[in-house]
Every structure is written in C-alpha cells, then in structure tokens.
Scaffold this motif. Structure first.
Motif, short mmCIF file in Angstrom:
data_model
loop_
_atom_site.label_atom_id
_atom_site.label_comp_id
_atom_site.label_asym_id
_atom_site.label_seq_id
_atom_site.Cartn_x
_atom_site.Cartn_y
_atom_site.Cartn_z
N TRP A 165 -5.10 4.96 -5.76
CA TRP A 165 -5.71 4.34 -4.59
C TRP A 165 -7.22 4.62 -4.56
O TRP A 165 -8.03 3.71 -4.36
CB TRP A 165 -5.05 4.84 -3.30
CG TRP A 165 -5.64 4.22 -2.09
CD1 TRP A 165 -6.47 4.82 -1.19
CD2 TRP A 165 -5.51 2.85 -1.67
NE1 TRP A 165 -6.84 3.91 -0.23
CE2 TRP A 165 -6.27 2.71 -0.50
CE3 TRP A 165 -4.82 1.76 -2.18
CZ2 TRP A 165 -6.35 1.50 0.18
CZ3 TRP A 165 -4.90 0.55 -1.50
CH2 TRP A 165 -5.66 0.43 -0.35
N ASP A 166 -7.59 5.89 -4.78
CA ASP A 166 -9.01 6.26 -4.76
C ASP A 166 -9.80 5.51 -5.84
O ASP A 166 -10.92 5.06 -5.59
CB ASP A 166 -9.17 7.77 -4.95
CG ASP A 166 -8.62 8.56 -3.75
OD1 ASP A 166 -8.42 7.97 -2.67
OD2 ASP A 166 -8.37 9.77 -3.93
N TRP A 220 -9.09 2.61 -6.98
CA TRP A 220 -9.22 1.22 -6.54
C TRP A 220 -10.36 1.07 -5.53
O TRP A 220 -11.12 0.11 -5.58
CB TRP A 220 -7.91 0.71 -5.95
CG TRP A 220 -8.05 -0.65 -5.36
CD1 TRP A 220 -7.87 -1.01 -4.06
CD2 TRP A 220 -8.43 -1.86 -6.04
NE1 TRP A 220 -8.11 -2.35 -3.89
CE2 TRP A 220 -8.45 -2.90 -5.10
CE3 TRP A 220 -8.75 -2.15 -7.36
CZ2 TRP A 220 -8.79 -4.20 -5.42
CZ3 TRP A 220 -9.09 -3.47 -7.68
CH2 TRP A 220 -9.11 -4.48 -6.72
N PHE A 247 1.20 3.78 -2.93
CA PHE A 247 0.14 4.70 -3.33
C PHE A 247 0.13 6.00 -2.52
O PHE A 247 -0.71 6.86 -2.75
CB PHE A 247 -1.21 4.00 -3.28
CG PHE A 247 -1.16 2.69 -4.01
CD1 PHE A 247 -1.05 2.67 -5.39
CD2 PHE A 247 -1.14 1.50 -3.32
CE1 PHE A 247 -0.95 1.47 -6.07
CE2 PHE A 247 -1.04 0.29 -3.99
CZ PHE A 247 -0.95 0.28 -5.37
N ASP A 248 1.10 6.14 -1.59
CA ASP A 248 1.21 7.39 -0.84
C ASP A 248 1.45 8.57 -1.77
O ASP A 248 0.98 9.67 -1.51
CB ASP A 248 2.34 7.30 0.19
CG ASP A 248 2.03 6.31 1.31
OD1 ASP A 248 0.85 5.91 1.45
OD2 ASP A 248 2.98 5.92 2.01
N ASP A 249 2.19 8.33 -2.86
CA ASP A 249 2.53 9.40 -3.80
C ASP A 249 1.56 9.50 -4.98
O ASP A 249 1.73 10.34 -5.85
CB ASP A 249 3.95 9.20 -4.34
CG ASP A 249 4.99 9.37 -3.26
OD1 ASP A 249 4.73 10.12 -2.29
OD2 ASP A 249 6.06 8.75 -3.36
N CYS A 250 0.60 8.59 -5.04
CA CYS A 250 -0.38 8.64 -6.15
C CYS A 250 -1.76 8.25 -5.61
O CYS A 250 -2.27 7.18 -5.91
CB CYS A 250 0.06 7.75 -7.31
SG CYS A 250 0.67 6.14 -6.82
N PRO A 251 -2.33 9.15 -4.81
CA PRO A 251 -3.63 8.85 -4.18
C PRO A 251 -4.76 8.63 -5.18
O PRO A 251 -5.72 7.93 -4.86
CB PRO A 251 -3.89 10.08 -3.30
CG PRO A 251 -3.04 11.16 -3.86
CD PRO A 251 -1.84 10.48 -4.47
N GLU A 252 -4.63 9.16 -6.40
CA GLU A 252 -5.70 8.97 -7.39
C GLU A 252 -5.81 7.49 -7.79
O GLU A 252 -6.91 7.00 -8.04
CB GLU A 252 -5.48 9.85 -8.62
CG GLU A 252 -4.27 9.51 -9.46
CD GLU A 252 -2.91 9.98 -8.90
OE1 GLU A 252 -1.89 9.59 -9.49
OE2 GLU A 252 -2.87 10.71 -7.90
N LYS A 278 0.81 -1.22 0.00
CA LYS A 278 0.00 0.00 0.00
C LYS A 278 0.84 1.27 0.00
O LYS A 278 0.43 2.30 -0.55
CB LYS A 278 -0.96 0.00 1.19
CG LYS A 278 -1.89 1.22 1.16
CD LYS A 278 -2.87 1.21 2.30
CE LYS A 278 -3.84 2.35 2.25
NZ LYS A 278 -3.32 3.65 1.98
N GLU A 279 2.02 1.22 0.57
CA GLU A 279 2.86 2.43 0.66
C GLU A 279 3.18 3.01 -0.72
O GLU A 279 3.45 4.20 -0.84
CB GLU A 279 4.15 2.17 1.45
CG GLU A 279 5.04 1.10 0.88
CD GLU A 279 4.62 -0.34 1.26
OE1 GLU A 279 5.23 -1.27 0.73
OE2 GLU A 279 3.69 -0.52 2.07
#
Length: 132
Positions: A76-77, A79, A69-74, A66-67
């Motif tokens: 993660w969102d 997903w 996606f800390d720099d690419c929250p879009e 998961k780490e």
C-alpha cells in the motif's frame, strides 16, 4: 509497464505442451500481493486496485479491494508513493485499456491453443485407429 513486460515475453513462443493451468494464478500456491499497478473507482464510489502477485505474470493481475492491503502495508505504501510520482509526472500510469486488451488477446490465444491441442489428439487417435 505492461508494454515493458510484453516486450520481454513472447506469448507466441510459449510451448504448446505447457499446461494452460500452469499459467493461472490459482495454482494452489500462496501468491502474496507484489504491487499495485493501477486503480479505478466505480460509479458507486468503490475503489479497486489492480494487483500483481508474487511469482505470477503481470497478465494474471487482478482487481482487489483496499482491505487486501491490511496485511501488507508495504504494498500500500509503495502504491501511495507511485501515485504521487504519477501526479508529479515522474511516472506514467498504466494504460488500463491496453492492459485489458492484452488480457483478452491472451485469453483468445490460450483458447485457440487448447482447441489446437485437442484437434491434434483427435487426429492422432484417428490415425492410430486407421493404422490398426
């Protein structure tokens, strides 16, 4: 999802002259994560996400924590939205077993193609030696 990709790309038609290295994700270029296509949780409770990479074939996706996606929250969102759609039956989850089989099959095909290219070079070398 992978089946749609496989229908569009004929693995058997790939040019034998094409470098296998050109198909690898690790080509020295920066390929940011494009999207998450699956997730799995280990027995120890750690969750991994199958990530596609921008400008890379789906078959070259990799499992990441998961780490990432800390720099690419879009990513993660997107997903989280996809997971909700899957939970509601509006979207179908990736068949991980079929995906893994396709990856293994591609690896076998690439290995066979490398062996064939090596044998062709050896035959050309042997024939050129006989001609001289």
């Amino acid at each position: 999802m992978f089946l749609q990709y496989a229908e569009q790309y004929d693995f058997n038609q790939a040019d034998d002259r094409e470098s296998i290295a050109s198909l690898e994700t690790d080509d020295g270029e920066d390929h940011p994560p494009e999207k998450i296509i699956a997730e799995t949780t280990t027995k120890s409770g750690h969750t991994w996400y199958l990530v596609t990479w921008k400008d890379c074939p789906v078959i070259r996706s990799s499992w990441e924590g998961k780490e990432l996606f800390d720099d690419c929250p879009e990513v993660w969102d997107a997903w989280l939205v996809e997971k909700q759609q899957q939970a509601e039956g509006k979207s179908k989850p990736l068949d991980i077993e079929a995906f893994n089989k396709a990856v293994r099959d591609l690896e076998v095909t690439e290995t066979q193609r490398r062996v064939l290219r090596r044998l062709r070079r050896e035959v050309r070398l042997a024939l050129s030696t006989l001609e001289t």
